[in-house]
Design a protein around this motif. Structure first.
Motif, short mmCIF file in Angstrom:
data_model
loop_
_atom_site.label_atom_id
_atom_site.label_comp_id
_atom_site.label_asym_id
_atom_site.label_seq_id
_atom_site.Cartn_x
_atom_site.Cartn_y
_atom_site.Cartn_z
N LEU A 77 0.66 -1.23 -0.09
CA LEU A 77 -0.08 -0.10 -0.04
C LEU A 77 0.91 1.21 0.07
O LEU A 77 0.27 2.35 -0.26
N CYS A 78 2.07 1.20 0.54
CA CYS A 78 2.86 2.26 0.24
C CYS A 78 3.31 2.91 -0.73
O CYS A 78 3.26 2.39 -1.89
N ASP A 79 3.52 4.35 -0.84
CA ASP A 79 3.73 4.98 -2.09
C ASP A 79 5.65 5.11 -2.16
O ASP A 79 6.39 4.72 -1.41
N PRO A 80 5.83 5.09 -3.44
CA PRO A 80 7.37 4.99 -3.60
C PRO A 80 8.24 5.99 -2.89
O PRO A 80 7.86 7.11 -2.78
N GLY A 81 9.26 5.45 -2.08
CA GLY A 81 10.28 6.10 -1.34
C GLY A 81 9.42 6.23 0.09
O GLY A 81 9.98 6.92 0.85
N GLY A 82 8.06 5.45 0.31
CA GLY A 82 7.66 6.00 1.70
C GLY A 82 7.90 4.73 2.64
O GLY A 82 8.53 3.66 2.27
N ILE A 83 7.62 5.04 3.86
CA ILE A 83 7.51 3.94 5.08
C ILE A 83 5.83 3.96 5.69
O ILE A 83 5.64 5.04 5.98
N LEU A 84 5.25 2.70 5.48
CA LEU A 84 4.08 2.60 6.23
C LEU A 84 4.21 1.87 7.54
O LEU A 84 4.83 0.74 7.32
#
Length: 365
Positions: free
Chosen positions: A124-131
């Protein structure tokens, strides 16, 4: 023979994968393979070692790791994304973190819901992101210098209970970093087309049965196809709408990101051999509900039911869209007093005599 007890432990799980790996491999197979290898050797493995993390396995385009501490897991994730952000030619990663009880095999591999949730967050995470999950958040909040954006509870694939999700914005990251971009605050709104525009979002499967995903998705595809036949409508393509599948969405944000005035969303719920479909039409800029309805039917002939619901939905929302556009045009102020004066002259001729308001404009009173 007595069965040996299953070995279990509590662990912080980090799941990550390379964004767009398949298309990268298609364009440059050997080059992509080499870059992913360098990513693992030069960034991932050193950062894992710094935080006493253990690499469980790699999957070609991703990897799975475990930590004894949620804080160590989050530090590692932030360090990896920070390194990639400073790399002039990065392979963008998505990272998901979860804290959970896992089964440990003799080989060292781990299984269980703790691993599955981490993998779902990564997806579910966006590119470059952290969930991170709510469990990780409860352990690191107040102990870590970062902003945690609450994404609410979300139903993730093959997990029965909703999962609380937070996006991480570490202190010191620029405002255009992944967590902020995920919230939609830095994305430039797309211009609205010069005709009514609509996006049909994936309908939510409320049955808890993954097998019903095909029915819900097929319903949306049919509605998009039917609406596209109206030449007076600008309809967002399926591929763009389905990027919001499985996510809790902000309708205003969807309107900005897709450049549409209206959004249609809905849900599908099955009980035995019957199904209920709900839909609602929303004006994106104001979050105002223009129409809502529900449809019940039997699943004996799935395609026939899809056709019936599609025809009903399209037939009902098309007039609502037309009326909404008329109301919007009426509320829009004129940009030319000369044009408005001509309009009032015409109104006066229709009435047979100049209108009072027209006379006041002509005399300046």
């Amino acid at each position: 023979m007595v069965n040996e007890p299953v070995q279990r432990k509590l662990a912080a799980i980090l799941a990550a994968d390379v964004v767009g790996f398949s298309s990268l491999m298609e364009r440059d197979e050997e080059g992509t393979y080499a870059r992913v290898g360098r990513l693992r050797r030069e960034i991932v493995e050193p950062r894992l070692s710094e935080q006493q993390g253990r690499l469980i396995k790699t999957t070609g385009d991703g990897f799975l790791a475990e930590f004894a501490s949620p804080i160590a897991a989050l530090r590692c994730a932030i360090a990896i994304q920070g390194d990639l952000g400073n790399d002039p030619g990065p392979l963008p990663l998505r990272i998901g973190l979860n804290l959970g009880d896992v089964i440990v095999e003799d080989s060292g591999d781990i299984y269980g819901e703790g691993v599955n949730v981490a993998a779902r967050l990564e997806a579910l995470c966006d590119p470059g992101g952290i969930l991170i999950s709510g469990k990780i958040h409860s352990e690191v909040d107040g102990k870590f210098e970062a902003v945690f954006e609450d994404r609410g509870e979300q139903q993730v694939k093959n997990i029965s209970r909703p999962v609380r999700i937070y996006a991480v914005q570490p202190a010191g990251w620029p405002a255009t970093s992944a967590a902020t971009a995920s919230s939609g605050t830095t994305k430039k709104p797309l211009p609205l087309p010069d005709k009514p525009s609509i996006a049909v979002l994936p309908f939510q499967n409320m049955s808890g049965d993954p097998e019903q995903e095909y029915f819900a998705d097929g319903m949306v595809e049919d509605i998009i196809t039917a609406l596209s036949r109206f030449k007076s409508l600008f309809v967002i393509a399926r591929n763009s709408s389905f990027t919001y599948k499985g996510k809790v969405v902000d309708i205003k944000r969807v309107g900005r990101e897709l450049g549409v005035r209206y959004v249609l969303e809905g849900s599908v719920r099955r009980s035995g051999g019957r199904v209920r479909i709900t839909g609602q039409l929303i004006e994106a800029a104001t979050d105002r509900h223009l129409w809502a309805d529900k449809f019940d039917g039997a699943l004996e002939d799935v395609f026939d039911l899809q056709d019936q619901v599609t025809s009903s939905v399209v037939g009902l929302i098309a007039p609502k869209l037309e009326q909404a556009e008329i109301d919007r045009a009426r509320q829009k102020p004129t940009e030319s007093l000369d044009s408005y004066d001509v309009y009032l002259r015409g109104q006066g001729r229709v009435c047979g005599s100049p209108c009072v308001f027209h006379q006041s404009i002509r005399t300046g009173s």
